[in-house]
Scaffold this active site. Structure first.
Site, short mmCIF file in Angstrom:
data_model
loop_
_atom_site.label_atom_id
_atom_site.label_comp_id
_atom_site.label_asym_id
_atom_site.label_seq_id
_atom_site.Cartn_x
_atom_site.Cartn_y
_atom_site.Cartn_z
N GLN A 262 9.74 -15.87 -15.80
CA GLN A 262 10.85 -15.04 -16.29
C GLN A 262 10.72 -14.79 -17.78
OE1 GLN A 262 12.96 -13.40 -13.96
NE2 GLN A 262 11.12 -14.25 -13.05
N HIS A 265 9.18 -11.52 -18.97
CA HIS A 265 9.84 -10.22 -18.84
C HIS A 265 10.11 -9.59 -20.21
CE1 HIS A 265 10.40 -9.34 -14.68
NE2 HIS A 265 10.80 -10.58 -14.43
N GLU A 330 21.00 -16.58 -13.52
CA GLU A 330 20.58 -15.53 -12.58
C GLU A 330 19.74 -16.17 -11.46
OE1 GLU A 330 17.66 -12.91 -14.22
OE2 GLU A 330 18.03 -11.32 -12.77
N HIS A 331 18.76 -16.98 -11.85
CA HIS A 331 17.89 -17.68 -10.87
C HIS A 331 17.97 -19.17 -11.11
CE1 HIS A 331 15.71 -13.80 -11.84
NE2 HIS A 331 15.90 -13.67 -10.55
N ASP A 364 11.48 -12.36 -6.45
CA ASP A 364 11.37 -11.11 -7.21
C ASP A 364 10.72 -10.01 -6.37
OD1 ASP A 364 12.56 -11.89 -9.51
OD2 ASP A 364 10.72 -12.25 -10.64
N HIS A 423 60.95 6.59 -2.14
CA HIS A 423 60.21 5.64 -1.30
C HIS A 423 61.15 5.05 -0.26
CE1 HIS A 423 57.34 5.69 -4.61
NE2 HIS A 423 56.51 4.90 -3.94
N1 LIG Z 1 12.98 -11.03 -12.29
C1 LIG Z 1 13.46 -9.66 -12.42
C2 LIG Z 1 14.97 -9.68 -12.37
O1 LIG Z 1 15.49 -10.60 -13.22
C3 LIG Z 1 12.98 -8.74 -11.35
C4 LIG Z 1 11.50 -8.49 -11.34
C5 LIG Z 1 10.86 -7.34 -11.08
N2 LIG Z 1 9.53 -7.58 -11.14
C6 LIG Z 1 9.37 -8.84 -11.40
N3 LIG Z 1 10.56 -9.40 -11.54
ZN LIG Z 2 10.82 -11.29 -12.51
#
Ligand SMILES: N[C@H](CO)Cc1c[nH]c[nH+]1
Ligand SMILES: [Zn+2]
Ligand SMILES: NC(=O)c1ccc[n+]([C@@H]2O[C@H](COP(=O)([O-])OP(=O)(O)OC[C@H]3O[C@@H](n4cnc5c(N)ncnc54)[C@H](O)[C@@H]3O)[C@@H](O)[C@H]2O)c1
Length: 434
Positions: A262, A265, A330-331, A364, A423
């Site tokens: 994560q 990202h 979130e996760h 994911d 009413h």
């Molecule tokens: N982890 C992301 C949502 O938090 C979704 C995603 C798309 N591709 C890889 N991961």
């Molecule tokens: Zn992801």
């Protein structure tokens, strides 16, 4: 040792340091709001002409008509057909599993009959038309096309309209292939606030939708906030987050890589590990160090670990669950011997990944549940994207004459308490009719 916060739940400043990690600077500033407000107003007033102009300015596409900004269905089919077999099969398998999971989420109509013969119930209908925003450039995830479009289609939405910016005309074939697999109906190569405005208000060429889903940059997020009310929106997604609880018995490299998954990202992603085992936390830190030597996207991972990454020593797994409920991640990975027992203590998490063999990355892409999840502690009050987000309910009341007469007296009493005579009279007409 990578630069990452080391915290101990017994230290005096623990709560404050944890909350500092959870805070996220994601709110659009005044300049962005001003820019977006102007774009929305111009698209609303001028339609296609404004969309074409902004697309030229921001995405460097020199076109004169909107027809040049819509991709025919054949382009999606071609993109799918030209993929390597392995990619195509992976997309299709992922979509199939997401579809199977989504089928179970469908809300059904129901009704029951009161003793007086009045029938009460609820109908369920799909939205008529949905807009799907797919970010341009490197952040365009084909998996997100599947995660957004498949549940809409399972809900029965007749028309899913996708928008995706293609800066300098660069189209991502995997995104188009995913759109084909997921059943997207129309695709416009437009982005930013102008695309959100076109979907919300409609233009001569882009049909107005009822709800806009999908992530985007700060301009997209600000536009979604501003059009909410004219259309529905899914959520304003923050940076990705992962929280791992580990009893110290999982391979430290597995856990390090799960945190990286994560962290990679973006620089603002949040990656936290909780464990009662200090030696294990050291081993994960060492594994991170060693893995980072060869990791692609190492700069992004390092930045997010230094900013919002943490290895936290806790007293025991019970305390880990309490902290997880505060973070509402979130996760959440439960990498422990008895993950089901620990899961029973979790009240707030977007998605839970149970056991040592369930890395978040499977969720994911292809496990089945949706990867569009509440971030920034919103799992305290919201849920994963699902079929229910593309369905709506209408309540149904069908009074029998007896039921109307009986309820009429109660309604009239309550209406007069509110000073609403019409009413009261409307309700009483049915009483008098008996
Ligand atoms: N982890 C992301 C949502 O938090 C979704 C995603 C798309 N591709 C890889 N991961
Ligand atoms: Zn992801
Ligand atoms: N949360 C998630 O699941 C998730 C998934 C994928 C992407 N994302 C996010 O999506 C975003 C993608 O960003 P992106 O920029 O690559 O693509 P984008 O599609 O979100 O934004 C591109 C558009 O931004 C607009 N824009 C750019 N600069 C502007 C300016 N100065 N004034 C007005 N408009 C302007 C343009 O119209 C352009 O078409 C990232 O922030 C990423 O974190 C989030």
């Amino acid at each position: 040792m990578p630069q990452i916060h080391r915290l101990d739940s017994r230290s005096k400043d623990f709560a404050a340091r944890l909350d500092a990690l959870l805070a996220w600077e994601g709110v659009a500033d005044a300049q962005v709001m001003h820019t977006v407000t102007e774009i929305l107003a111009r698209v609303r007033a001028e339609g296609d002409a404004a969309v074409i102009e902004y697309t030229g300015e921001f995405d460097h596409l020199d076109v004169t008509t909107m027809a040049d900004l819509e991709l025919p269905a054949s382009r999606l089919a071609e993109a799918l057909a030209s993929l390597p077999v392995e990619q195509r099969e992976a997309l299709e398998r992922a979509a199939e599993r997401v579809r199977r999971y989504a089928e179970r989420q469908k809300m059904a109509a129901w009704q029951y009959t009161e003793e007086d013969g009045t029938v009460l119930g609820q109908t369920v209908t799909p939205l008529d038309r949905v807009g799907l925003y797919v970010p341009g450039g490197k952040a365009a995830y084909p998996s997100s096309v599947i995660m957004n479009a498949v549940p809409a289609k399972v809900a029965g939405v007749p028309e899913v309209v996708m928008v995706v910016p293609t800066p300098h005309g660069m189209v991502n074939p995997l995104v188009l292939a995913a759109a084909a697999v997921a059943g997207v109906d129309r695709v416009f190569t437009i982005g930013g606030a102008q695309a959100v405005a076109a979907l919300a208000y409609g233009t001569q060429s882009v049909p107005a939708v009822d709800k806009i889903v999908g992530p985007g940059n700060i301009y997209v997020a600000a536009a979604k906030r501003l059009v909410f009310g004219t259309v529905g929106i899914d959520m304003i997604a923050g940076p990705s987050e992962i929280l791992v609880i580990c009893d110290g018995q999982t391979d430290p490299e597995w856990i390090a890589m799960d945190l990286f998954s994560q962290a990679e990202h973006d620089e603002q992603a949040q990656a936290i590990l909780l464990s009662p085992d200090a030696t294990f936390l050291d081993a994960v830190a060492d594994a991170m160090d060693h893995l980072l030597e060869t990791m692609p996207r190492g700069d992004i991972i390092r930045a997010s670990l230094a900013g919002r990454g943490a290895l936290i020593q806790v007293a025991d797994l019970h305390e880990a669950a309490q902290i997880a409920n505060h973070i509402a991640p979130e996760h959440l990975e439960l990498s422990v011997a008895d993950p089901e027992a620990l899961a029973a203590k979790i009240r707030h998490a977007g998605a839970m990944f149970l056991g040592r063999h369930t890395p978040e990355a499977l969720g994911d892409y292809c496990a089945g549940p949706n990867h569009v999840l509440p971030t920034s502690r919103t799992a305290r009050f919201s849920s994963p994207l699902g079929v229910y987000d593309f369905q709506k309910r209408s309540s149904v009341i069908f009074c029998s004459p007896e039921g109307a007469a009986d309820l009429g007296r109660t309604a009239a009493t309550l209406a007069r308490g509110e000073g609403l005579e019409a009413h009261a009279c409307s309700a009483e007409y049915r009483v008098k009719a008996r």
